[in-house]
Design a protein around this motif. Structure first.
Motif, mmCIF file in Angstrom:
data_model
loop_
_atom_site.group_PDB
_atom_site.id
_atom_site.type_symbol
_atom_site.label_atom_id
_atom_site.label_comp_id
_atom_site.label_asym_id
_atom_site.label_seq_id
_atom_site.Cartn_x
_atom_site.Cartn_y
_atom_site.Cartn_z
ATOM 1 N N VAL A 23 -0.594 -41.308 -3.533
ATOM 2 C CA VAL A 23 -1.527 -41.349 -2.417
ATOM 3 C C VAL A 23 -1.833 -39.937 -1.949
ATOM 4 C CG1 VAL A 23 -1.852 -42.098 -0.035
ATOM 5 C CG2 VAL A 23 -0.748 -43.617 -1.687
ATOM 6 N N GLY A 24 -3.130 -39.630 -1.805
ATOM 7 C CA GLY A 24 -3.532 -38.370 -1.211
ATOM 8 C C GLY A 24 -3.533 -37.187 -2.147
ATOM 9 N N PHE A 25 -3.216 -37.393 -3.426
ATOM 10 C CA PHE A 25 -3.103 -36.271 -4.350
ATOM 11 C C PHE A 25 -4.305 -36.152 -5.290
ATOM 12 C CE2 PHE A 25 1.812 -36.295 -4.187
ATOM 13 C CZ PHE A 25 1.782 -35.462 -3.081
ATOM 14 N N GLU A 26 -5.323 -36.992 -5.114
ATOM 15 C CA GLU A 26 -6.432 -36.988 -6.062
ATOM 16 C C GLU A 26 -7.139 -35.636 -6.106
ATOM 17 O OE1 GLU A 26 -5.815 -39.342 -3.910
ATOM 18 O OE2 GLU A 26 -5.350 -41.066 -5.196
ATOM 19 N N ASP A 27 -7.479 -35.083 -4.926
ATOM 20 C CA ASP A 27 -8.159 -33.787 -4.884
ATOM 21 C C ASP A 27 -7.236 -32.672 -5.369
ATOM 22 O OD1 ASP A 27 -10.384 -35.042 -3.905
ATOM 23 O OD2 ASP A 27 -9.961 -34.566 -1.800
ATOM 24 N N ASP A 28 -5.950 -32.767 -4.989
ATOM 25 C CA ASP A 28 -4.993 -31.750 -5.426
ATOM 26 C C ASP A 28 -4.857 -31.748 -6.947
ATOM 27 O OD1 ASP A 28 -3.791 -30.934 -2.681
ATOM 28 O OD2 ASP A 28 -3.636 -33.112 -2.693
ATOM 29 N N ALA A 29 -4.740 -32.947 -7.524
ATOM 30 C CA ALA A 29 -4.604 -33.058 -8.979
ATOM 31 C C ALA A 29 -5.831 -32.475 -9.673
ATOM 32 C CB ALA A 29 -4.390 -34.511 -9.386
ATOM 33 N N GLY A 50 5.540 -25.841 -1.942
ATOM 34 C CA GLY A 50 5.632 -26.719 -0.775
ATOM 35 C C GLY A 50 7.076 -27.002 -0.419
ATOM 36 N N MET A 51 7.294 -27.462 0.807
ATOM 37 C CA MET A 51 8.638 -27.750 1.274
ATOM 38 C C MET A 51 9.218 -28.976 0.575
ATOM 39 S SD MET A 51 8.133 -29.478 5.037
ATOM 40 C CE MET A 51 9.887 -29.878 5.122
ATOM 41 N N PRO A 52 10.540 -29.145 0.588
ATOM 42 C CA PRO A 52 11.149 -30.334 -0.025
ATOM 43 C C PRO A 52 10.605 -31.621 0.596
ATOM 44 C CG PRO A 52 12.826 -28.697 0.503
ATOM 45 C CD PRO A 52 11.556 -28.213 1.135
ATOM 46 N N GLY A 53 10.331 -32.587 -0.256
ATOM 47 C CA GLY A 53 9.844 -33.876 0.230
ATOM 48 C C GLY A 53 8.351 -33.984 0.315
ATOM 49 N N LEU A 54 7.622 -32.913 -0.046
ATOM 50 C CA LEU A 54 6.172 -32.919 0.098
ATOM 51 C C LEU A 54 5.459 -33.536 -1.100
ATOM 52 C CD1 LEU A 54 4.152 -32.098 2.245
ATOM 53 C CD2 LEU A 54 4.061 -29.818 1.247
ATOM 54 N N GLY A 55 6.129 -33.612 -2.231
ATOM 55 C CA GLY A 55 5.535 -34.284 -3.388
ATOM 56 C C GLY A 55 5.133 -33.371 -4.520
ATOM 57 N N LYS A 56 5.769 -32.213 -4.636
ATOM 58 C CA LYS A 56 5.389 -31.256 -5.684
ATOM 59 C C LYS A 56 5.598 -31.843 -7.076
ATOM 60 C CE LYS A 56 8.319 -28.122 -4.229
ATOM 61 N NZ LYS A 56 8.880 -28.854 -3.075
ATOM 62 N N THR A 57 6.750 -32.453 -7.296
ATOM 63 C CA THR A 57 7.047 -33.006 -8.619
ATOM 64 C C THR A 57 6.151 -34.201 -8.939
ATOM 65 O OG1 THR A 57 9.337 -32.254 -8.539
ATOM 66 C CG2 THR A 57 8.855 -34.042 -10.052
ATOM 67 N N THR A 58 5.880 -35.024 -7.930
ATOM 68 C CA THR A 58 4.995 -36.170 -8.141
ATOM 69 C C THR A 58 3.604 -35.706 -8.556
ATOM 70 O OG1 THR A 58 6.204 -37.501 -6.540
ATOM 71 C CG2 THR A 58 3.974 -38.198 -7.053
ATOM 72 N N LEU A 59 3.089 -34.677 -7.882
ATOM 73 C CA LEU A 59 1.781 -34.128 -8.245
ATOM 74 C C LEU A 59 1.819 -33.523 -9.648
ATOM 75 C CD1 LEU A 59 -1.100 -33.226 -7.698
ATOM 76 C CD2 LEU A 59 -0.185 -31.252 -6.439
ATOM 77 N N ALA A 60 2.865 -32.760 -9.948
ATOM 78 C CA ALA A 60 2.972 -32.147 -11.275
ATOM 79 C C ALA A 60 3.046 -33.214 -12.361
ATOM 80 C CB ALA A 60 4.198 -31.240 -11.334
ATOM 81 N N ARG A 61 3.775 -34.295 -12.095
ATOM 82 C CA ARG A 61 3.881 -35.370 -13.081
ATOM 83 C C ARG A 61 2.536 -36.065 -13.282
ATOM 84 N NH1 ARG A 61 6.962 -36.340 -17.216
ATOM 85 N NH2 ARG A 61 8.888 -36.070 -16.044
ATOM 86 N N LYS A 62 1.777 -36.239 -12.207
ATOM 87 C CA LYS A 62 0.446 -36.844 -12.319
ATOM 88 C C LYS A 62 -0.452 -35.981 -13.203
ATOM 89 C CE LYS A 62 -3.559 -38.203 -9.495
ATOM 90 N NZ LYS A 62 -3.682 -39.597 -9.988
ATOM 91 N N VAL A 63 -0.408 -34.667 -12.979
ATOM 92 C CA VAL A 63 -1.208 -33.739 -13.782
ATOM 93 C C VAL A 63 -0.732 -33.735 -15.235
ATOM 94 C CG1 VAL A 63 -1.751 -31.300 -14.129
ATOM 95 C CG2 VAL A 63 -1.806 -32.273 -11.826
#
Length: 756
Positions: A23-29, A50-63
């Motif tokens: 959720v919310g990572f479409e533009d970031d991706a 980004g700080m811990p818990g912000l979703g860096k790994t989730t975004l990287a995995r999506k990409v």
């Protein structure tokens, strides 16, 4: 590291499972993908900060998974770095994904091998959770700069690290979720696609708003409020959230989630926190450890494994444990804990001096039916104190007055015996139930003596040159036994009558274990009614004579579910055996079976295997595949996964033409088919052969030129994965994909061909 912030699902398209909703990572991706595919041709490092818990790994995995279908990069690899990392383990992890096989590659050669393997290829390497610039300095020379658009994608919580790693692109600072995005994510986690009831709408939106845009906090809160669907309770949660600053909010939410756990789950979670950062837990082994440590009550039935799975499901549902990969049937294969969850566990254990009251879990009994047991996790400080006080527990201050009533939990990744006396240490921890010595080589004399001190072991893993069941026959509570040989010599570990004393043994995995007897031992086996292992469920890497495959042999294992057999041919050893009419496994309650043959057996013998009717997974290795054999496989109504490795066929003529014809067979439940070193030149099937197939993997089948055109008509097919195959086979797979798109009007079939 932020993993799976929005949950897990089975994804046949990816090598690892990824988040179900991002959720919310479409533009970031989109922005990250633009940086990875555009701009300079020189090697570039793109950092997500980004700080811990912000979703860096989730975004990287999506990409990262975007480039499964978009083949912009020739090579992709993902590796977690973390604060403390092993240089060789990182190189090994990356190399496995780049070249697939690390055989005969020495540790000191890995950096140069990686560099050579990446040369003249456009590659994408993800380095997840980088803490210091030093990590990049350790690896950068292995990443060639060929000016072909290769990229390194980094996630880091340290913005300064992101700027120091900059080549061309500025670090990408990950934003917080908006209020609407936070509410969308909370709804998806709590209601699983259902609509939020009107009476909870206002309080739910308030909870989402007070999570302050942190995905990890939202996911953890969802795990807490899912079963408390009352407006007043949700309002209390929202008010509590608003009272904490952002920096302390994550820890406060984890603490709240922990406090809301049932008592039996708390020590289990803390136990996981003792593993190294970013540790990938093999679920099958983790459950065995839980059973051994008495987190799950000792039961003589299969319910013990099921109770362990219930515990894991509960922790996953509360988002305290994250599933990182699933099996083909949807079951958990690997899991992990978020860095912040692990940090909380370590703080909690330190505060409580590594002491815990443990109540073994039994789903069929109330929790208050058993007295809790005081346990202590063996940790570095305890061992240092033990050495300081000359191996006398009585003199350790933290154990004053209670050392005789404390049970010790020996953490499997904790190995302090490199520099101290193993026997002296174990002599003080006689009640430990888990001992993992796989990381050190144990001389027979040393571990033989040590075994006499720890008589309550339930889980034992050792690496040694020789092994005899007689040395562990006194461990009557043993549930899991793993033995790995020190070298690759031809020596095969043989059975002895002592094995039959281990009645509680559930899981046996011994490298090259052989069921062979001296004459007197065979008589004991054949005549005694006590030669039974009633609880044995999994049996790995067992060598056995064909002549021993009789009903009289198999009734000794009435509850076996998973079996790995390596058949020894009558000619392999100079013994006299009767001719084998059939290998009848029909009465076994097996769900998973792997059959290997030491040489390529005769075509006649390959047709006389009778499989268990409930079999779900079947793997065959080094065998001639006849029509009769295929017919026996096709009769398995529940078979979901079939793997064929080094399979041979009878030539159709004097040439090299070898055809696997399954046109007249129907594998009605088969979902996954893997073909590895299969020597066929042709493959024939009909539109009814594989009606529910989802995944086809073909590897090292150089002679095969085409995939049957009937695969276009399989509505469930999601993935065709090829490795080291002919260009003709790759073209065939791409043509099937094109036809599927034309018929269905959507891109529902993925083709993963590394060299196309």
């Amino acid at each position: 590291m932020e993993k799976g912030l929005t949950g897990e699902r089975t994804n046949a398209h990816a090598t690892t499972s990824i988040a179900e909703e991002v959720v919310g990572f479409e533009d970031d991706a989109h922005s990250i993908i633009q940086q990875l595919t555009g701009g300079t041709k020189e090697l570039d490092v793109v950092s997500i900060v980004g700080m811990p818990g912000l979703g860096k790994t989730t975004l990287a995995r999506k990409v990262f998974n975007h480039f499964i279908d978009n083949r912009h990069f020739d090579v992709r690899s993902w590796c977690s770095i973390s604060k403390e990392y092993s240089l060789m383990k990182v190189f090994s992890e990356i190399l496995k994904q780049v070249i697939g096989n690390l055989d005969n590659i020495k540790d000191e050669d890995m950096p140069n091998t990686l560099r050579k393997s990446l040369m003249r290829k456009r590659y994408l390497i993800v380095l997840d959770d980088v803490w210091e610039v030093k990590a990049w300095e350790d690896f950068r020379l292995s990443f060639p700069q060929d000016e072909n658009g290769s990229r390194i994608l980094v996630t880091t919580r340290n913005e300064e690290v992101g700027w120091q790693l900059k080549h061309h692109s500025n670090p990408y600072s990950l934003r917080f979720l908006t209020g609407d995005e936070s509410w969308e994510l909370l709804q998806k986690k709590v209601f699983q696609g259902e609509i939020c009831p009107p009476e909870l709408l206002r309080e739910g939106q308030r909870v989402a708003k007070n999570c302050k845009g942190l995905p990890l906090v939202i996911v953890l809160i969802a795990g807490t409020i899912t079963e408390k669907r009352q407006a007043s309770l949700w309002l209390e949660v929202a008010n509590d959230l608003s009272s904490h600053a952002l920096e302390e909010q994550s820890m406060k939410i984890i603490e709240s989630s922990y406090d809301n756990l049932e008592d039996h789950l708390k020590p289990i979670l803390l136990y996981m926190g003792l593993f190294p950062e970013d540790h990938k837990f093999p679920v099958s082994d983790l459950l065995k450890l839980w059973m051994a440590e008495n987190f799950v009550q000792d039961m003589d039935t299969e319910n013990m494994e099921e109770a362990s799975k219930i515990c894991l499901n509960d922790l996953v549902n509360r988002s305290l444990v994250v599933v990182t990969k699933r099996r083909s049937n949807g079951e958990f294969k690997y899991c992990t804990v978020h860095d912040l969850v692990r940090e909380f566990c370590l703080r909690k254990l330190t505060k409580e001096k590594f002491m815990q009251l443990i109540v073994p879990y039994n789903p069929y009994q109330p929790l208050d039916s058993k007295e809790p047991q005081l346990c202590m996790y063996i940790h570095d400080d305890l061992v240092k104190q033990l050495v300081q006080y000359e191996y006398s527990l009585d003199r350790i201050p933290t154990l004053a007055g209670c050392q005789r009533c404390v049970e010790f939990i020996a953490h499997p990744t904790f190995c302090p015996w490199y520099h101290i006396s193993l026997f002296s240490l174990l002599d003080n921890f006689r009640l430990i139930r888990v001992l993992n010595l796989l990381d050190i080589y144990s001389e027979i004399s040393s571990w033989d003596t040590a075994m006499q001190a720890v008589t309550h072991l339930r889980y034992l893993a050792i690496r040694t040159k020789e092994f005899d069941f007689q040395r562990v026959s006194h461990l009557l509570d043993l549930q899991t036994l793993r033995v790995v040989r020190k070298d690759s010599s031809k020596h095969i570990l043989k059975t002895s009558p002592a094995i039959w004393k281990l009645h509680k043994l559930r899981h046996l995995d011994i490298q090259d274990f052989s069921f062979t007897w001296e004459d007197k031992d065979r008589v004991i086996f054949e005549e005694s009614s006590e030669t039974v292992l009633p609880n044995l469920k999994t049996f790995g890497k067992c060598w056995i004579y064909l002549a021993d495959m009789t009903p009289e042999f198999w009734w000794r294992f009435p509850n076996i579910e998973q079996l790995n057999l390596h058949f020894v041919e009558p000619t392999y050893y100079s013994i006299n055996v009767k001719e084998v009419d059939s290998l009848n496994l029909e009465q076994l309650p097996l769900q998973s079976l792997e059959l290997r043959f030491s040489t390529y057996i005769s075509i006649g013998l390959s047709g006389c295997v009778i499989f268990p009717s409930n079999l779900k997974n079947l793997s065959l290795h080094s065998i001639f595949l006849t029509e009769k054999f295929v017919s026996n496989i096709a009769r398995l109504q529940n078979l979901e996964k079939l793997k064929l490795n080094r399979i041979y066929f009878r030539p159709k003529d004097r040439g090299y033409r070898r055809c696997w014809d399954v046109s007249n067979f129907k594998f009605q439940a088969l979902k996954i088919l893997k073909l590895h070193f299969v020597t066929m030149t042709e493959w024939c099937s009909s539109d009814i052969s594989f009606p529910v197939l989802e995944k086809l993997v073909i590897d090292n089948c150089w002679r095969l030129q085409d995939i049957p055109s009937s695969f276009v008509d399989i509505p469930t097919l999601k993935l065709i994965k090829l490795g080291y195959c002919s260009k003709s086979l790759q073209d065939s797979a791409l043509n099937i994909k094109k036809e599927v798109e034309e018929i269905r009007g959507c891109d529902s079939l993925q083709v993963d061909a590394p060299y196309r």
